[in-house]
Structures are given as structure tokens and as C-alpha cells.
Design an enzyme around this catalytic site. Structure first.
Site, short mmCIF file in Angstrom:
data_model
loop_
_atom_site.label_atom_id
_atom_site.label_comp_id
_atom_site.label_asym_id
_atom_site.label_seq_id
_atom_site.Cartn_x
_atom_site.Cartn_y
_atom_site.Cartn_z
N TYR A 28 3.63 3.96 4.89
CA TYR A 28 4.08 3.61 3.54
C TYR A 28 3.60 4.68 2.57
CZ TYR A 28 4.71 1.06 -0.83
OH TYR A 28 5.09 0.68 -2.09
N ASP A 37 -1.52 11.84 2.02
CA ASP A 37 -1.36 10.74 1.09
C ASP A 37 -2.67 9.97 1.07
OD1 ASP A 37 -0.85 8.44 -0.28
OD2 ASP A 37 0.90 7.85 0.89
N LYS A 49 -4.56 4.33 -6.85
CA LYS A 49 -5.31 3.09 -6.62
C LYS A 49 -6.72 3.15 -7.21
CE LYS A 49 -2.63 1.11 -2.82
NZ LYS A 49 -2.03 0.01 -3.61
#
Length: 460
Positions: free
Chosen positions: A153, A255, A283
Site C-alpha cells: 500500500y 516508502d 504519519k
């Protein structure tokens, strides 16, 4: 649905009538009654009233030890004093200008001091960061194709929404997986320019570079695959990807939206000793405020300087985000706090392992930094297709059982993992383990009764 799960869901519904009512009302105006599809699950999600430190309280008044922490965004915990102080200052002195104000450079210096990048640009979400990383990689190489891994993801832009949760009837040969759209609206041209390989399988990656010589701009991956619970890279895998990219003139994108803050002082690149060409962050770097970044070498980022690649955003480097980010890097993501959460993480994972062994549950625990996951498998999974072989309702029995006893062990969905914040205490870890011990015996019994016939179809 087996009896033990039915009982836990019945108890959940009895405990949370106000959440049920709020969800019913929300569906009249908001698709699925929630602001993100990941927050929707049956019978309905918990609606939260407030959060403090390592805990939240729902609108029915029940309190939970929170290891969801906004899908891993809150390593700082809820309302960290340093972040709150910084945000209040920003609100009192002008929250956003659409003009430079100096704090951008301060935060860029913090990031460049920790990660192997020389220049940084900022955004508001992980989706933005990976989108811009893919675009600048294409520009830097003059190539169109991005290689990604099946089941991973990377956000919600079109390039990222390929083979996120493909069904078994669609995903094709494990050595050359199909590019499967993550829903309607992904055009064929996108699928043609996103090629897919298998995580932990260098041969599948080599195969793609042979199939598309001088066409692949970059490999993008989470160094630890965190969309299948928690799947670690096997020895030599990341190093092999680095070599393949170098040999073929492609860029390597880490990522690190999840791992960048939560794995350690310098993220996955420092943890594994492998240097990517581009890093994306989001995040937990914002301490609970929307903040993202992508960084690379001066040579790559010079494409922005030369106006060959456009990057913009009205809310980029708004002072609330910059203040929160600086407070987070300087007062939350400290070496002392990493040592503290590492201690808590080892205690939690070790406790889970002891309980699993004690009750005879066929499972294992994987841990990386402040993240960890109960993996309901007989042996370690290596890729997305391994992850599909799970008894979904057994996992749901675990999740509802923990929540009903005051522990939000992780976000809902069996592809997630727990997060430990710097505000969690040893006493809260002890309670988490006590609750898991209460729940685990029932899991082992259910697993024994059900066997393997219910395994599979884990995608959502």
C-alpha cells in the site's frame, strides 16, 4: 460466523449503542458513514469522544488502551504536551500564510540529519509524498514504468492503486503478477505503466527488468511490508533491490510513511543499512497533525529547482504542521524515547509469544520498532499470497475480544499492526497482556475446532 465470535460481537453491540446510533445517522450524508473506507467495518465502528496519552474514550463512555493510534500516526500519543504547546503557539501567531516563514528550513535540517537525503519538500499526507516521489523518479530517468510489490500500500493516487488487494482469480503467476486495478476509475494507461513483482523474491524483480529493459523508472516499496500485518524483508532482499536499481539505471524509493519515524532514529535506511534514492515520510512525523515529506539527492531534487517537475500545495509548510513536526522530531522522536518504546515493544511482543506458547495457539508475533502484529499462521509469511491464508473470523474474534475488554490492540483489519506511543506505560502493557491471555485461550480452542477449512480470502 462461529459461536465465540457471535458472542463477542453481541457484547460489542450491547456496549456501544451510541456508536451504532451515530453510525446510522452518519450514513445519510457520508458514504459508509465514515470519512475513509478503512474506518468502516461490521457491525459498525466505534465513535471516539476524546483521547489522552495512550488511551481513548468512546461516546458510550468506555475507555480503551489505544494501540490503533490513528493507524500508526501517533507515536507521540494523544495530545503530547510538546506538540500541543507548539500547535497553540502557531495558532496564536498565524497558522498559514502561503508564504515562507523559516520553519521549513528548520524541519528540513532535522530530516536531512537523520535520513540519507540532501533536500526535502513537504506535503500533507503519505499519498502526496509517494505520488510526488513516483513523478520525480519518472522525470529523473525519462521512463514511465513504476515497479511495485503485490499487496503493498502506497496511498490513494492512481499509480499506487494497483494490485493493493488483488483477488486470487485475478493475480496471475507469482513470478509475474498481473497489474490489477484497486477499484473502478483506474485507467488502462496506468495499469500499463505499473508493473508488479513479488515481495522477498528478487527473481520476480529481475524478470520485470528483463521484460521491460530501460523502461522502469523506479522500484517503490515499504522496506517492511505493512499492508499484510507485518512482513519482514528476508536477508539480502533490500540489498538486492539496491543492486538491481543501480545496475539498470532505476531509482529505489523507500516508502517510509510508516517506518520512517517508528522503526528508529533514521528509519529503515538506517535500520537495514541500505540507501534508497528517494524517501517518503508521513504519519508519525507530525505528532498528530497532517504532515508529509519526500527527500532525495540534490541532483534529483534539482528537477524542481529547474522547474522541470512541478510541486505545489496550498497547505504545504503551514505553520501548524511545521511547529508540530519540529516538536515531534526534537521532543518526541528522541534517542531516549526510542530506547523507552523499544523496551515496551519487547515486553509486549515477548508477552504475546509466551502466551501463544502457553495456550497452544498456532501463531507468531512479528515486531519492528514500535510496531508489531499477531500473525495467525503456522510459519512466517513472506509475501501477500502467504498473508491471504488466514482465518479471518478467528482474527475478528481476537479483535472484538480485546476491544470488549478495554484494549484497542490495533486498527480493525487483519492487515494492520499495533503501535506503541511514547506515552504508553508499562502498566498499560501489562494490562494489554493480561487481556490477551484471557482472549488467547478462546482463540486456541476455536482454532482447534475450525482447523484449516476456513482459511483464505483475507482481502478487503
Amino acid at each position: 460466523m462461529h459461536e465465540a465470535l457471535q458472542k463477542e460481537i453481541a457484547l460489542y453491540e450491547k456496549r456501544t449503542p451510541k456508536s451504532a446510533e451515530a453510525h446510522t445517522k452518519a450514513q445519510s450524508r457520508i458514504p459508509l458513514g465514515v470519512a475513509s473506507n478503512y474506518r468502516a467495518y461490521d457491525p459498525y465502528p466505534i465513535f471516539v469522544a476524546e483521547g489522552h496519552g495512550g488511551r481513548i474514550k468512546d461516546i458510550d463512555g468506555s475507555e480503551y488502551i489505544d494501540h490503533n493510534l490513528c493507524f500508526g500516526t501517533l507515536m507521540a500519543g494523544h495530545g503530547h504536551p510538546a506538540v500541543v504547546k507548539a500547535v497553540k503557539w502557531a495558532l496564536d501567531n498565524g497558522s498559514t500564510f502561503g508564504m515562507p516563514h523559516g520553519m521549513e528550513l528548520e524541519l528540513a535540517e532535522e530530516i536531512c540529519a537523520r535520513y540519507p537525503v540532501e533536500m526535502v519538500r513537504f506535503g500533507n499526507s503519505g499519498t502526496e509524498a509517494t505520488m510526488h516521489a513516483c513523478r520525480i523518479a519518472r522525470a529523473a530517468t525519462g521512463r514511465d514504468k513504476i515497479l511495485r510489490f503485490e499487496g503493498a500500500y502506497h496511498g490513494l493516487h492512481d499509480t499506487a492503486l494497483v494490485s493493493v488487494k488483488p483477488k486470487e482469480e485475478d493475480f496471475g503467476d507469482i513470478n509475474a503478477p498481473n497489474s490489477v486495478p484497486g477499484g473502478l476509475g483506474i485507467i488502462k494507461a496506468v495499469l500499463d505503466n505499473v508493473t508488479v513483482a513479488t515481495f522477498n523474491d528478487l527473481a520476480s524483480v529481475e524478470n520485470r527488468f528483463k521484460q521491460f529493459p530501460s523502461q522502469i523508472a523506479a522500484i517503490i516499496l515499504e522496506p517492511i511490508m505493512m499492508n499484510v500485518g507485518l512482513c519482514m524483508p528476508q536477508k539480502g532482499f533490500l540489498e538486492g533491490l539496491r543492486d538491481i536499481c543501480t545496475k539498470n539505471g532505476a531509482l529505489l524509493i523507500f516508502d517510509e510513511v510508516k517506518t520512517g519515524a517508528k522503526l528508529g532514529w533514521s528509519g529503515a535506511s538506517g535500520f537495514f543499512g541500505v540507501k534508497p534514492d528517494i524517501i517518503t515520510l508521513a504519519k508519525s512525523i507530525g505528532g498528530g497533525v497532517p504532515l508529509a515529506a519526500f527527500g532525495a539527492s540534490r541532483e534529483v531534487m534539482d528537477l524542481i529547482v529547474q522547474h522541470k517537475v512541478f510541486h505545489g500545495g496550498t497547505y504545504n509548510t503551514n505553520r501548524i504542521a511545521m511547529a508540530a513536526g519540529l516538536a515531534t522530531f526534537r521532543e518526541v522522536l528522541t534517542r531516549e524515547n526510542y530506547a523507552y518504546v523499544d523496551k515496551l515493544g519487547e515486553k509486549l511482543a515477548g508477552g504475546y509469544r509466551d502466551i501463544i506458547k502457553k495456550v497452544g495457539l498456532e501463531a507468531y508475533v512479528m515486531r519492528a520498532g514500535v510496531n508489531g502484529a499477531l500473525m495467525l499462521y503456522p510459519k512466517e509469511i513472506l509475501n501477500y499470497r502467504d498473508w491471504l491464508k488466514i482465518d479471518v473470523d478467528l482474527w475478528r474474534q481476537f479483535w472484538f475480544g480485546m476491544v470488549n475488554r478495554g484494549v484497542l490492540a490495533m486498527p480493525y483489519w487483519w492487515d494492520e499492526q499495533w503501535t506503541i506511543s511514547v506515552q504508553h506505560t508499562e502498566a498499560e502493557i501489562d494490562k494489554h497482556l493480561a487481556v490477551f491471555e484471557e482472549v488467547a485461550a478462546g482463540l486456541a480452542q476455536t482454532q482447534k475446532e475450525r482447523g484449516l477449512k476456513f482459511v483464505g480470502a483475507a482481502g478487503h
